[in-house]
Scaffold this motif. Structure first.
Motif, PDB file in Angstrom:
ATOM      1  N   LEU A 183      -3.113   6.262  -0.073  1.00  0.00           N
ATOM      2  CA  LEU A 183      -2.771   4.758  -0.337  1.00  0.00           C
ATOM      3  C   LEU A 183      -3.185   3.597  -1.207  1.00  0.00           C
ATOM      4  CD1 LEU A 183      -2.122   3.526   3.690  1.00  0.00           C
ATOM      5  CD2 LEU A 183      -0.351   4.185   1.823  1.00  0.00           C
ATOM      6  N   CYS A 184      -4.306   4.554  -1.607  1.00  0.00           N
ATOM      7  CA  CYS A 184      -5.764   3.414  -2.372  1.00  0.00           C
ATOM      8  C   CYS A 184      -5.318   3.953  -3.646  1.00  0.00           C
ATOM      9  CB  CYS A 184      -7.099   4.566  -1.360  1.00  0.00           C
ATOM     10  SG  CYS A 184      -7.152   4.004   0.365  1.00  0.00           S
ATOM     11  N   PRO A 227      -3.701   9.628   4.005  1.00  0.00           N
ATOM     12  CA  PRO A 227      -3.634   8.353   4.540  1.00  0.00           C
ATOM     13  C   PRO A 227      -4.364   8.060   2.694  1.00  0.00           C
ATOM     14  CG  PRO A 227      -5.145   9.674   6.321  1.00  0.00           C
ATOM     15  CD  PRO A 227      -3.735   9.950   5.777  1.00  0.00           C
ATOM     16  N   ALA A 228      -5.322   8.925   1.719  1.00  0.00           N
ATOM     17  CA  ALA A 228      -5.834   8.441   1.435  1.00  0.00           C
ATOM     18  C   ALA A 228      -4.578   8.460  -0.379  1.00  0.00           C
ATOM     19  CB  ALA A 228      -6.331   9.719   0.294  1.00  0.00           C
ATOM     20  N   ALA A 246       0.852  -1.305  -0.130  1.00  0.00           N
ATOM     21  CA  ALA A 246      -0.262   0.356   0.411  1.00  0.00           C
ATOM     22  C   ALA A 246       1.246   1.007   0.212  1.00  0.00           C
ATOM     23  CB  ALA A 246      -0.782   0.159   1.269  1.00  0.00           C
ATOM     24  N   TYR A 247       2.122   1.204   1.537  1.00  0.00           N
ATOM     25  CA  TYR A 247       2.622   2.339   0.709  1.00  0.00           C
ATOM     26  C   TYR A 247       3.763   2.269  -0.714  1.00  0.00           C
ATOM     27  CZ  TYR A 247       0.946   3.863   4.976  1.00  0.00           C
ATOM     28  OH  TYR A 247       0.500   4.528   6.231  1.00  0.00           O
ATOM     29  N   LEU A 259     -13.479   7.778  -2.074  1.00  0.00           N
ATOM     30  CA  LEU A 259     -13.281   7.519  -1.142  1.00  0.00           C
ATOM     31  C   LEU A 259     -14.125   8.096   0.068  1.00  0.00           C
ATOM     32  CD1 LEU A 259      -9.082   7.628  -0.809  1.00  0.00           C
ATOM     33  CD2 LEU A 259     -10.839   5.599  -0.825  1.00  0.00           C
TER      34      LEU A 259
END
Lengths: 327, 327
Positions: A314-315, A311-312, A287-288, A322
């Motif tokens: 990662l997606c 955080p966003a 994810a990172y 989101l």
């Protein structure tokens, strides 16, 4: 597509390879090794295994390189070396040396105008993030971290070094009553012994002195003497059948109070229960990888940790998706 | 010092006031109300209570304004209005209208070159963040959210509207066996009834028909008919003594698998156990006040959610201190 390279094909590298198959915006472009590449067989069809020496010529082929070596000697060298050429992610976990590692990687990544993310995984990693969020929300409170139930490689190795031991596996187990006391807001002060127990499954060599082995384990300083330890002697077949996995996990809790007179108690608890420690670590790292790539695209270069990354990033989904689906 | 203003002095506004006392880099500079300011007594010495109309003239006095109104009618108006003048944080929680709210607040904040953070709290807020992280790590898996044990204001209000009811409090309670099934990696498909039960404490008016009240509660569509509901009749004194708090909490879980053949299961669980729902919400918002201020200082203007904010921005400590103490 984010083009990913893996340096080091042990448990973690294999986990990255598997995690990439769950992320359709990524493709594995190469596995790099310091061994003879012909001796390494990977599971993804059509992907080359190359010697690590080839990496500097691969800058046009690979966006993000995942460094899957160990924290003792590999990563302190490799992460700064390769952060000049690629966006990189590592799982450096020698806590005391993080400041030093950060500084070196930061300088290298800035020189190469790359984004480097260090110390990614679950501890350091997701556990750290949860400690940070919980501390920010409840500035007055107490932190607790429990590990397990899970296999400790270091403790298993320590047992295997005892004379007369053929093989061994050690589980770290959190003490349920201590966990419950924290959950009940009792803010206990816990000794090492009160937090975790240790359970050992030992395959002795034929004719070995079992009583001596058990005593050596239980009295081993640092590793076992401060814990309540249970030792089971089993056969190699039983070890293989019942203890071949690498499960792990744990709990991060923060207990705090709010109100003008701190009259209201709160508990924040984060728990992981993992069938495979290296595969979960790899899933976090993957994810990172996406975050490193995106930050790199946006020119946010230098060394980052999980604390620095929105955080966003990662997606795969857009901000709009989101907000619609996860907020 | 971050100079904070509060608009609206209900439970949430009072929670923000208390949280500021736990954050030494913040000071409360004013409480604003649409009521007669003389009718509002706050607990922080030396801080003025002013009419909301005075806000536009306070732009030199206040860095971040926390909007403590309701999501139904207050925030859709207030957040865009005040995002032109101040960095703002709100707890907008009408899920379906978040995209619309985001767009309006974003336009206003960009116009005023301010940073606006919306939908902050624990759900939306910390629960959303945990859903996001868990989904990013385990792209193949299943999400579960359980609420409680906690007071549902909406359900308590619904009971109070029944004829013959003087007062009432309703608790939403997660079903322990459903939680356990998720924790065991069974990936259950759960109906509404299987996830939560509802427990009601009702003070009847004198001579009221208790059987009718109980039946009206249990058969109320949307609110109760899909749940196993328990009704207790108690006195006003008992309600006051045993049920005057506003506890809440819940669980966010994601169950997923990794490995080339998805052969390893993992569970991520985040749990909150809160003595005071509004004070905890306020504690989260207050951490994001710091983030809004910092992002504003760095020119990162426009509307943000918890997904967009690097975790380190929530903390008073430097990056160096965070890496040393929490990573």
């Amino acid at each position: 597509m984010i083009r990913v390279g893996i340096l080091g094909y042990g448990n973690l590298g294999r986990g990255i390879e598997a995690a990439i198959t769950q992320n359709p915006d990524m493709e594995l472009r190469g596995v790099f090794t310091r061994r003879d590449p012909a001796s390494v067989t990977i599971r993804t069809a059509g992907v080359p295994v190359l010697h690590a020496d080839r990496l500097p010529e691969m800058t046009e082929e690979i966006d993000v390189l995942v460094l899957c070596g160990g924290s003792a000697t590999d990563l302190p060298q490799q992460t700064p070396d390769y952060a000049k050429y690629f966006h990189v992610v590592d799982s450096f976990d020698t806590h005391a040396r993080i400041p030093e590692h950060f500084a070196k990687v930061d300088a290298a990544a800035k020189e190469g105008k790359k984004t480097a993310v260090i110390s990614v995984g679950w501890d350091p990693g997701m556990f750290s993030l949860n400690r940070l969020y919980a501390n920010a929300i409840l500035p007055e409170g107490k932190d607790y971290t429990f590990w397990g139930k899970g296999v400790s490689q270091g403790h298993s190795d320590a047992i295997r070094r005892i004379e007369g031991v053929k093989n061994a596996k050690q589980y770290t187990i959190p003490v349920e009553s201590a966990l419950e006391s924290v959950r009940n807001g009792e803010n206990p002060t816990l000794t090492t012994r009160q937090k975790h127990t240790r359970e050992c499954f030992v395959v002795p060599q034929e004719g070995a002195d079992l009583a001596r082995i058990e005593s050596e384990i239980k009295n081993m300083p640092n590793y076992f003497s401060d814990y309540d330890t249970t030792v089971h002697f089993i056969t190699e077949e039983e070890l293989e059948r019942d203890h071949s996995g690498i499960p792990h996990g744990g709990f991060v809790l923060r207990s705090g109070a709010t109100g003008m007179n701190r009259e209201h108690k709160h508990l924040i608890e984060y728990r992981l229960k993992l069938d495979s420690n290296p595969e979960f670590t790899a899933a976090v790292i993957t994810a990172y990888v996406r975050a490193a790539y995106r930050m790199g695209q946006e020119g946010m270069t230098g060394c980052k940790t999980v604390f620095d990354i929105p955080p966003a990033y990662l997606c795969r989904q857009s901000g709009e998706e989101l907000r619609k689906n996860l907020l």
